[in-house]
Write an enzyme that holds these catalytic residues in place. Structure first.
Site, mmCIF file in Angstrom:
data_model
loop_
_atom_site.group_PDB
_atom_site.id
_atom_site.type_symbol
_atom_site.label_atom_id
_atom_site.label_comp_id
_atom_site.label_asym_id
_atom_site.label_seq_id
_atom_site.Cartn_x
_atom_site.Cartn_y
_atom_site.Cartn_z
ATOM 1 N N ILE A 1 1.474 -0.868 -0.045
ATOM 2 C CA ILE A 1 -0.221 -0.160 -0.533
ATOM 3 C C ILE A 1 0.826 1.542 -0.497
ATOM 4 C CG2 ILE A 1 -2.015 1.003 1.602
ATOM 5 C CD1 ILE A 1 -3.496 -1.284 2.161
ATOM 6 N N ASP B 1 -37.251 44.462 12.198
ATOM 7 C CA ASP B 1 -37.382 46.219 12.154
ATOM 8 C C ASP B 1 -36.348 46.901 13.733
ATOM 9 O OD1 ASP B 1 -37.980 45.719 9.517
ATOM 10 O OD2 ASP B 1 -39.984 45.600 10.258
ATOM 11 N N GLU C 1 -45.913 46.163 5.439
ATOM 12 C CA GLU C 1 -45.136 47.206 4.042
ATOM 13 C C GLU C 1 -45.129 48.207 3.503
ATOM 14 O OE1 GLU C 1 -42.422 45.473 3.570
ATOM 15 O OE2 GLU C 1 -43.236 43.668 4.700
#
Length: 616
Positions: A131, A506, A430
């Site tokens: 390996i 907000d 809104e």
């Protein structure tokens, strides 16, 4: 590139040899000792027999041999083992003490059985060896698995064929001019040497994400025609102590062999963070890596001809030692492009797009204030996706407008079921924002108003349209921002005589602006022009965790009072404006309930009609 396969192969052999020795030792261990069965002598056994401490005895005799082993179990539960050369004589001797031992015969182990554990360990070692050989061969071929044997090697990628040029970078004219001097340095070093000028050792590109810092670095290397090493700051730091410093040394050794060249370190804040701010103190791996980088950039070693180019959007957390002249001689701020720069960037990214005749790049540039180059590229890409989804041959102006909403606000959730009551509350909420945007002189005009839910919790949105690239803001404008933020809550209170939780974000924005006015910008008459903020927004363990407030508790109470006073003042002014425009509030809300989304033109027309109704 040097071939280091020989030393690596020798290291692999040493590793396998050590593993094999350990395996043999383990295979030769006395399993009885591991199981708690201790060795015994005949004298010890005789003493135990005389004192009647022996509970039972088991004798194992090997075939074709007089010898064997005796397993003694004492009355306290412990077991001992005695190897004997004559089983028959030992049996008679034990029976003389009144015990009746059990005798069994065990076959003699074959030599292969005895060596089986060693053979198994050898097979495992060979398996690991194969390996590791594959990993090393992968390294010689450029495979990433070979890095197992090269922790301390630099991971910088060398780019020789770079077709990027400074002329390919749009919207950063001043920044390109600063970098063009570096190109002249690299191409004509003798000209500057005659004047006694020294080539800059380091250039730091700082600015918000997406402004083109990495693109500028590539363009500089392509323009200069020199080797370009690119690496990320996080590639230096590993969990193994000393690996980062080793990679820094290896990077500069390789760059020194190919000078003149440019070494580009992207996101340098990952490795050059201010020292003394971590749990590890001076032995922290990141700090060792930074110390090595400081030495390489301006230490005893001579690295002339190597220009270190670094990029970061967190220059505030970099160590002061790396920012000084001699390491980073030049700092270039790569900010967000202005309207002219945005127009040039849009021109570049629209070359491979099929734009319709109604798409005006100048208009898009004016309506995208604050966008970075990456934002503009994403905007045109989203426009192309929207046009493709409707099977159109060209991108039209409506596609671009939808893309602006999608990239700026988020995808509209038209499938979400919303009650009529919630729609009505959202419409007035809104509209309250929109009226204040329109009436207040320093606010941007309204671009779109919608009561279609977006994101996770937004029931609607009011999107303004920035028309100018402001360098700073005024006290009056900041107050107007607060008024606009409070407009939705005020509209709910005026119309429904009740309030909802929809104004939470907000209120947070309004509070943040008001607090900054008091503690950062010195806009409070009562507290004066004093900065009450701490030095850093980040909490670093070891430096700022125990950092006290730079003001007393009494001052903290005054700050809270001033913030509340600003909020209350803005609330009263905004409420007065909305009461004066109550007709507009009803008219626009009714239009929103009917259409769900309205444009700037529709809003302004409804506003004028409500304020100036035609008499018959």
């Amino acid at each position: 590139m040097n071939n280091n396969k020989g030393p690596r192969l020798f290291g692999a052999f040493i590793f396998i040899a050590i593993l094999l020795v350990v395996g043999i030792v383990i295979s030769r261990l006395d399993m009885n000792a591991l199981m708690g069965i201790r060795p015994f002598t005949k004298g010890q056994l005789e003493k135990q027999l005389e004192e009647n401490f022996v509970a039972s005895v088991e004798i194992e005799q090997k075939l074709d041999s007089k010898g064997g082993s005796v397993l003694i179990t004492l009355k306290d539960g412990s077991q001992k083992k005695l190897n004997v050369t004559d089983v028959d004589e030992t049996e008679k001797w034990i029976r003389s003490y009144g015990l009746d031992p059990t005798v069994s015969e065990v076959p003699k182990q074959d030599w292969f059985i005895q060596l089986l554990p060693t053979i198994i360990m050898a097979v495992v070692c060979v398996f690991f060896f194969v390996i590791m050989l594959n990993m090393m061969s992968g390294l010689s071929g450029g495979g990433s698995s070979g890095r197992l044997m090269e922790f301390g090697k630099s991971r910088a990628k060398m780019i020789k064929d770079n077709n990027k040029r400074l002329g390919d970078v749009a919207g950063l004219e001043e920044e390109k001019e600063d970098l063009s001097e570096i190109v002249d340095f690299l191409k004509n070093p003798g000209k500057y040497a005659k004047m006694g000028a020294r080539i800059p050792k380091g250039i730091l590109l700082e600015g918000p994400p997406g402004t083109g810092k990495t693109l500028l670095a590539k363009a500089l290397a392509g323009e200069a025609g020199v080797p370009f090493y690119s690496i990320s700051g996080s590639d230096f730091v590993e969990m193994f102590v000393g690996v980062g410093a080793s990679r820094v040394r290896d990077l500069f050794e390789e760059a020194n062999a190919n000078k003149p060249c440019i070494v580009f370190i992207d996101e340098i804040d990952a490795v050059a963070r201010r020292r003394g701010t971590g749990m590890g103190g001076g032995h922290d791996e990141r700090e060792q890596t930074l110390n090595q980088m400081l030495v390489e950039m301006d230490g005893f070693a001579e690295n002339s001809g190597i220009i270190v180019l670094a990029a970061t959007n967190r220059v505030d957390i970099l160590d002061p030692a790396i920012l000084r002249p001699g390491r980073f001689d030049r700092k270039i701020m790569v900010g967000r492009p202005d309207v002219k720069g945005r127009r040039a960037i849009l021109e570049v990214h629209s070359k491979n797009k099929n734009l319709g005749s109604d798409v005006n790049l100048d208009e898009i540039a004016r309506t995208t204030a604050g966008y970075t180059g990456a934002d503009l590229e994403n905007l045109l890409n989203e426009s192309a996706i929207i046009a493709t989804k409707r099977d159109a041959a060209y991108i039209n102006d409506e596609d671009v407008k939808k893309a602006i909403i999608k990239t700026g606000i988020g995808t509209e959730k038209k499938s979400r079921i919303v009650s009529e009551k919630e729609k009505k509350i959202t419409a007035y909420h809104e509209t309250g924002h929109a009226i204040l945007f329109h009436v207040l002189p320093d606010m941007d005009p309204v671009y779109t108003i919608s009561i279609i839910p977006t994101g996770v919790s937004a029931a609607g949105y009011t999107m303004p349209l920035p028309e100018n690239d402001d360098m700073f803001t005024t006290k009056g404008k900041m107050k107007q921002h607060i008024m606009v933020s409070l407009g939705g809550r005020i509209a709910e209170s005026l119309i429904f005589d009740d309030i909802t939780s929809g104004a939470s974000s907000d209120i947070q924005k309004a509070t943040d602006v008001a607090r900054k006015m008091v503690v950062r910008y010195g806009m409070s008459k009562k507290l004066g022009m004093i900065n009450y903020e701490s030095d850093s927004d980040e909490v670093f363990i070891g430096r700022d965790l125990a950092h006290t407030k730079p003001y007393s508790d009494a001052t903290a109470a005054e700050i809270d009072e001033e913030v509340k006073a600003i909020i209350d003042e803005c609330y009263a002014e905004a409420e007065k404006i909305l009461k004066e425009h109550e007709k507009v509030l009803h008219a626009v809300s009714e239009l929103l309930l009917k259409k769900e989304r309205i444009t700037r033109q529709e809003f302004e027309k409804t506003f004028e009609n409500a304020m100036n109704p035609m008499t018959i």
